[in-house]
Design a protein around this motif. Structure first.
Motif, PDB file in Angstrom:
ATOM      1  N   ALA A 173      36.305  46.047  41.983  1.00  0.00           N
ATOM      2  CA  ALA A 173      35.760  46.033  40.620  1.00  0.00           C
ATOM      3  C   ALA A 173      34.451  46.803  40.527  1.00  0.00           C
ATOM      4  CB  ALA A 173      35.561  44.593  40.157  1.00  0.00           C
ATOM      5  N   ALA A 174      33.655  46.782  41.594  1.00  0.00           N
ATOM      6  CA  ALA A 174      32.377  47.488  41.578  1.00  0.00           C
ATOM      7  C   ALA A 174      32.550  48.996  41.639  1.00  0.00           C
ATOM      8  CB  ALA A 174      31.511  47.004  42.740  1.00  0.00           C
ATOM      9  N   GLN A 175      33.736  49.480  42.057  1.00  0.00           N
ATOM     10  CA  GLN A 175      33.953  50.914  42.218  1.00  0.00           C
ATOM     11  C   GLN A 175      34.552  51.589  40.988  1.00  0.00           C
ATOM     12  OE1 GLN A 175      36.268  51.824  45.675  1.00  0.00           O
ATOM     13  NE2 GLN A 175      34.830  50.894  47.124  1.00  0.00           N
ATOM     14  N   ILE A 176      35.163  50.815  40.099  1.00  0.00           N
ATOM     15  CA  ILE A 176      35.910  51.437  38.998  1.00  0.00           C
ATOM     16  C   ILE A 176      35.261  51.122  37.665  1.00  0.00           C
ATOM     17  CG2 ILE A 176      38.043  51.338  40.339  1.00  0.00           C
ATOM     18  CD1 ILE A 176      38.913  48.963  38.686  1.00  0.00           C
ATOM     19  N   ASP A 177      35.688  51.878  36.653  1.00  0.00           N
ATOM     20  CA  ASP A 177      35.115  51.725  35.325  1.00  0.00           C
ATOM     21  C   ASP A 177      35.696  50.540  34.565  1.00  0.00           C
ATOM     22  OD1 ASP A 177      33.627  53.971  35.830  1.00  0.00           O
ATOM     23  OD2 ASP A 177      35.140  55.334  34.989  1.00  0.00           O
ATOM     24  N   ALA A 178      36.966  50.210  34.808  1.00  0.00           N
ATOM     25  CA  ALA A 178      37.630  49.157  34.032  1.00  0.00           C
ATOM     26  C   ALA A 178      37.296  47.786  34.607  1.00  0.00           C
ATOM     27  CB  ALA A 178      39.142  49.377  34.055  1.00  0.00           C
ATOM     28  N   PRO A 179      36.957  46.798  33.771  1.00  0.00           N
ATOM     29  CA  PRO A 179      36.758  45.429  34.271  1.00  0.00           C
ATOM     30  C   PRO A 179      38.105  44.828  34.655  1.00  0.00           C
ATOM     31  CG  PRO A 179      36.600  45.467  31.878  1.00  0.00           C
ATOM     32  CD  PRO A 179      36.723  46.902  32.305  1.00  0.00           C
ATOM     33  N   ILE A 180      38.178  44.248  35.830  1.00  0.00           N
ATOM     34  CA  ILE A 180      39.441  43.684  36.302  1.00  0.00           C
ATOM     35  C   ILE A 180      39.262  42.213  36.640  1.00  0.00           C
ATOM     36  CG2 ILE A 180      40.351  45.863  37.202  1.00  0.00           C
ATOM     37  CD1 ILE A 180      39.450  44.992  39.983  1.00  0.00           C
ATOM     38  N   ALA A 181      40.353  41.462  36.529  1.00  0.00           N
ATOM     39  CA  ALA A 181      40.352  40.061  36.951  1.00  0.00           C
ATOM     40  C   ALA A 181      40.324  40.007  38.470  1.00  0.00           C
ATOM     41  CB  ALA A 181      41.595  39.355  36.416  1.00  0.00           C
ATOM     42  N   THR A 182      39.466  39.151  39.015  1.00  0.00           N
ATOM     43  CA  THR A 182      39.261  39.136  40.471  1.00  0.00           C
ATOM     44  C   THR A 182      39.722  37.835  41.131  1.00  0.00           C
ATOM     45  OG1 THR A 182      36.989  38.353  40.151  1.00  0.00           O
ATOM     46  CG2 THR A 182      37.325  40.741  40.339  1.00  0.00           C
ATOM     47  N   GLY A 183      40.365  36.947  40.379  1.00  0.00           N
ATOM     48  CA  GLY A 183      40.821  35.692  40.973  1.00  0.00           C
ATOM     49  C   GLY A 183      42.083  35.862  41.788  1.00  0.00           C
ATOM     50  N   ALA A 184      42.939  36.801  41.406  1.00  0.00           N
ATOM     51  CA  ALA A 184      44.208  37.044  42.092  1.00  0.00           C
ATOM     52  C   ALA A 184      44.676  38.448  41.749  1.00  0.00           C
ATOM     53  CB  ALA A 184      45.258  36.013  41.668  1.00  0.00           C
ATOM     54  N   TYR A 185      45.648  38.931  42.514  1.00  0.00           N
ATOM     55  CA  TYR A 185      46.302  40.191  42.191  1.00  0.00           C
ATOM     56  C   TYR A 185      47.806  39.975  42.281  1.00  0.00           C
ATOM     57  CZ  TYR A 185      47.131  40.981  47.216  1.00  0.00           C
ATOM     58  OH  TYR A 185      47.548  40.881  48.521  1.00  0.00           O
ATOM     59  N   GLY A 186      48.581  40.973  41.889  1.00  0.00           N
ATOM     60  CA  GLY A 186      50.026  40.847  41.899  1.00  0.00           C
ATOM     61  C   GLY A 186      50.680  41.819  42.863  1.00  0.00           C
ATOM     62  N   ALA A 187      51.573  41.315  43.727  1.00  0.00           N
ATOM     63  CA  ALA A 187      52.381  42.168  44.602  1.00  0.00           C
ATOM     64  C   ALA A 187      53.637  42.558  43.837  1.00  0.00           C
ATOM     65  CB  ALA A 187      52.735  41.432  45.886  1.00  0.00           C
ATOM     66  N   LEU A 188      53.826  43.841  43.641  1.00  0.00           N
ATOM     67  CA  LEU A 188      54.900  44.331  42.776  1.00  0.00           C
ATOM     68  C   LEU A 188      56.271  43.890  43.279  1.00  0.00           C
ATOM     69  CD1 LEU A 188      55.593  46.115  40.309  1.00  0.00           C
ATOM     70  CD2 LEU A 188      55.817  48.031  41.917  1.00  0.00           C
ATOM     71  N   ALA A 189      57.059  43.353  42.338  1.00  0.00           N
ATOM     72  CA  ALA A 189      58.457  43.017  42.625  1.00  0.00           C
ATOM     73  C   ALA A 189      59.401  43.947  41.868  1.00  0.00           C
ATOM     74  CB  ALA A 189      58.736  41.557  42.247  1.00  0.00           C
ATOM     75  N   ASP A 190      58.997  44.349  40.651  1.00  0.00           N
ATOM     76  CA  ASP A 190      59.866  45.214  39.853  1.00  0.00           C
ATOM     77  C   ASP A 190      59.021  45.850  38.751  1.00  0.00           C
ATOM     78  OD1 ASP A 190      62.421  46.305  39.080  1.00  0.00           O
ATOM     79  OD2 ASP A 190      62.366  44.958  37.355  1.00  0.00           O
TER      80      ASP A 190
END
Length: 287
Positions: A173-190
């Motif tokens: 989050a500190a490296q990019i311009d967009a604010p992102i949720a930092t509690g979890a991420y998603g591993a792509l399934a489809d």
């Protein structure tokens, strides 16, 4: 029994203390393996409960991306939105099936508003130490199903531009311009529409609990073997004392009390007829 009185001597008490210490260490290592097995079994139960669950809507799972409940790990979430490919990062040192490589993280701005991180899959290591190519995500509106994953902690090492040392969402989050949720991420399934090329999809997580239980039993057995060995040595020492005609501790030589050396009993041989004839001659004074 008098032949076991040596067990009260300092050397043998020292050997007993050493066996007890060895048993304690083995017991601690055995319980450590049992704790590791309990953690593995709990992780397997979470996979079995959530991996094939009907996907939640983003509204149902939005709170997990802000503050993650580990009991919901691997739960699929369905969401619609747009990828932000210009903010893509690859994560270094991510092995798959024994091969080194990278994982591809891309922010995903959902139609509901929040931006979450999607791990799109795995890429092999290129000839120059970087990924050979990073496939672009689909453009425009995309329907995504991703499984919830807990972020990783930061590592005490850096990474080249465009890369991360771990899936540390605060660093991301500190490296990019967009604010992102930092509690979890998603591993792509489809994802739909499917792109022409994609990173390699993640395999289903293993349900093998590993050898922790057998290792624990081995450590407990090792702890008992220390006492078994000590008991065998004491039995052998008692046999030497008994057959060597040693009546009390004062009669036991120092080297026997220390257990360093053992007196070998004299072998008893059977008397022959010639021996008896010689005795008779000696008694009659004929020799």
């Amino acid at each position: 029994m008098r032949e076991y009185r040596f067990l009260g001597t300092a050397p043998w008490l020292g050997w007993f203390a050493l066996a007890a210490l060895f048993a304690v260490v083995c017991g601690l290592l055995g319980h450590w393996q049992l704790d590791r097995r309990a953690e593995t079994v709990a992780a397997i139960e979470t996979i079995e409960a959530n991996y094939d669950h009907e996907p939640l809507s983003f509204d149902e799972a939005a709170g997990q991306f802000r503050q993650f409940d580990t009991a919901r790990e691997w739960t699929p979430v369905r969401m619609t939105g747009r990828y932000l490919p210009e903010q893509t990062r690859v994560v270094r040192n991510r092995p798959l099936n024994g091969q080194p490589g990278f994982e591809v993280l891309v922010p995903f701005r959902t139609a509901a508003g929040p931006t979450v991180v999607i791990d799109r899959g795995w890429l092999p290591l290129g000839s120059n130490g970087d990924p050979a190519a990073v496939p672009a995500p689909p453009s425009g509106a995309v329907d995504v199903v991703a499984r919830l994953k807990h972020p990783e902690g930061g590592l005490d090492r850096g990474a080249p531009p465009g890369q991360l040392a771990s899936i540390d969402l605060d660093t991301y989050a500190a490296q990019i311009d967009a604010p992102i949720a930092t509690g979890a991420y998603g591993a792509l399934a489809d994802e739909k529409p499917a792109p022409a090329t994609s990173p390699i999809a993640f395999p289903r997580p293993s349900l093998d609990e590993g050898p922790h239980l057998s290792y624990a039993m081995q450590w407990f057995a090792f702890g008992l073997l220390g006492f078994v060995g000590l008991g065998y040595a004491a039995r052998q020492q008692a046999w030497v004392n008994r057959n060597g005609g040693l009546d009390d501790d004062e009669d036991i030589p120092v080297h026997l009390r220390s257990g360093a050396l053992r007196k070998r009993p004299r072998r008893r041989t059977r008397r022959t007829a010639e021996d008896e004839e010689d005795d008779l001659l000696d008694a009659a004074g004929w020799r």
